[in-house]
Design an enzyme around this catalytic site. Sequence first.
Site, PDB file in Angstrom:
ATOM      1  N   SER A 280      70.195 -22.685  38.188  1.00  0.00           N
ATOM      2  CA  SER A 280      70.794 -23.629  39.126  1.00  0.00           C
ATOM      3  C   SER A 280      71.447 -24.784  38.358  1.00  0.00           C
ATOM      4  CB  SER A 280      69.738 -24.120  40.112  1.00  0.00           C
ATOM      5  OG  SER A 280      70.327 -24.805  41.192  1.00  0.00           O
TER       6      SER A 280
ATOM      7  N   GLU B  16      71.693 -16.493  47.856  1.00  0.00           N
ATOM      8  CA  GLU B  16      71.588 -17.810  47.232  1.00  0.00           C
ATOM      9  C   GLU B  16      71.677 -18.972  48.223  1.00  0.00           C
ATOM     10  OE1 GLU B  16      70.919 -18.551  44.189  1.00  0.00           O
ATOM     11  OE2 GLU B  16      71.703 -17.053  42.795  1.00  0.00           O
TER      12      GLU B  16
ATOM     13  N   HIS C 245      67.621 -18.545  46.560  1.00  0.00           N
ATOM     14  CA  HIS C 245      67.808 -19.295  45.327  1.00  0.00           C
ATOM     15  C   HIS C 245      66.460 -19.512  44.648  1.00  0.00           C
ATOM     16  CE1 HIS C 245      70.331 -21.909  42.866  1.00  0.00           C
ATOM     17  NE2 HIS C 245      69.458 -22.896  42.977  1.00  0.00           N
TER      18      HIS C 245
END
Length: 550
Positions: free
Chosen positions: A215, A340, A443
Amino acid sequence: MNKIIILLIILLSFDIISAAKKFGRKGIRTLGDNEVLLSDGAIRGTVTDTHRVFYGIPFARPPIDELRYEDPQPPKPWSYVRDGTKQRDQCIQDCKLGKGSCSEVGTSEDCLYLDVFIPRTVNPGSKVPVMVFIPGGAFTQGTGSCPLYDGLKFANSSVIVVNVNYRLGVLGFLCTGLLSGNFGFLDQVMALDWVQENIEVFGGDKNQVTIYGESAGAFSVAAHLSSEKSEGKFHRAILSSTPYTVGLKSQTVARGFAGRFSSKIGCDLEDIDCHRSKSPEEILAIQKELGLAIGDKILDAFTIWSPVVDGINVNEQPLTMIKQGTTHDVPTIIGDNQDEAILFVYMTYKNVVIPSSYRTMVHVLFGIANGNKVLEHYPLPGFLKDSRPILSKLLTDYLFRCPGRYHVSKSAQANESPIYHYQYKQVLSGGHSFEACEGLVCHGTELPMVFNTYESALDLDLEEEEEEFAEQLNNYFVNFIKYSNPSHPNGLPTPKVWNPTTKTTNTSLVMKLGFEVKDLITNDPKCDLFDSLSYNGYTKDQNRMRKSKK
């Protein structure tokens, strides 16, 4: 008697000098011991049957008082044996990242420490490959010192793990005319410098350093791939779930947010003494209040605070340099998760998003003409139906999957080093802490499997086939860290051969039970559309917050 004592002292001094010459400025005190001598002083860690770990090693001076809002400074040497058996505080934040992802020991501005996990049997001459992990959290949350990123599994596979902290939010990225706004990024650079200076003490190879981020951590890795400051300090890169399309901040945008923050906290923008007089609690409270205003790009909501493209520390947007073929040419893994954007969409919109609102969002994000093209691929749901699922698919592709594909394609054409792509599609059994992610691959879902911390960090009891999957997944990463090849014939066993994408092949590894190999580049009209629109090239009339018409 005094002459004998003096003679003994002289002989002892020669022994110390001899040892120092043998190991350079630093050396391990006793092989297999729990104390090491670093360039700045000695530290005592913890030894187990399987590995050693040293917590809370300072890689920079505490960024407090006059060092707040300054580039990191080298740590002051110490003359005692520092206690490295306990983790130090994470950097100032309000961590809401979920179970296992936040520090259990508190927060502080005095946070520039790293943790080192080492195989039990290494010595200063072992030359073990090194993985430096940079945690994510939208540049406002996250720490390397949390259960999720425990490096035990990697250490047991003969990889040294270095988990780093860096300044976050305003304290890491406040940009004014006088301040670069890249303190958090430069903290990471200094951590890489520390690795080059000290990792051989632990048996590591400073010429085999892999930087790995997820990320915002992956976006940091992308920035290091694009920065002259980081050149030569790492030799491989892993980027998981990189939100390329969000972009790093330009100086103009960063100063705009800094100006609003300054007004709210009661300081002139350039009055650094005033900014330094504010408590961390005051800074964090105002930081949390600050949101988008009229004229801001919608995507800035993802990372109001981030590294700044200043032409010195960060030369250009990473995706721009990837397009130009000017990033550092190192072996790379890049990939993303199947769902995600679900996490972000459902956290932002807690209630149903009706189709008309969804259409407006698309038009604001892309402009009307391009937005209509996008809606052909991500059409409106039925009348009054919830648009959050289709919005999530759009943003998953636009923010993560398609720019990742673009990165792989461009780098394969421009660079000599191999680049590997993956798509993570394994649902995390045992439930998800966020309800909207139940049964999906959100995610961060891959992290407890890559680190094999699903039980220790999340208390998950997996089926045997899932445990085997996690073992195989970690093997791919370990092989890459050691050999620049996740399926190296001399490496740990893996179920499928994971080949790189090249000028003529488009291989991608699907990470789910059994693993699959598939084509990445061709027959993807959605990503082809986004490639044609570009990911950071909108005009000033698009992609911005607007006043609603009365």
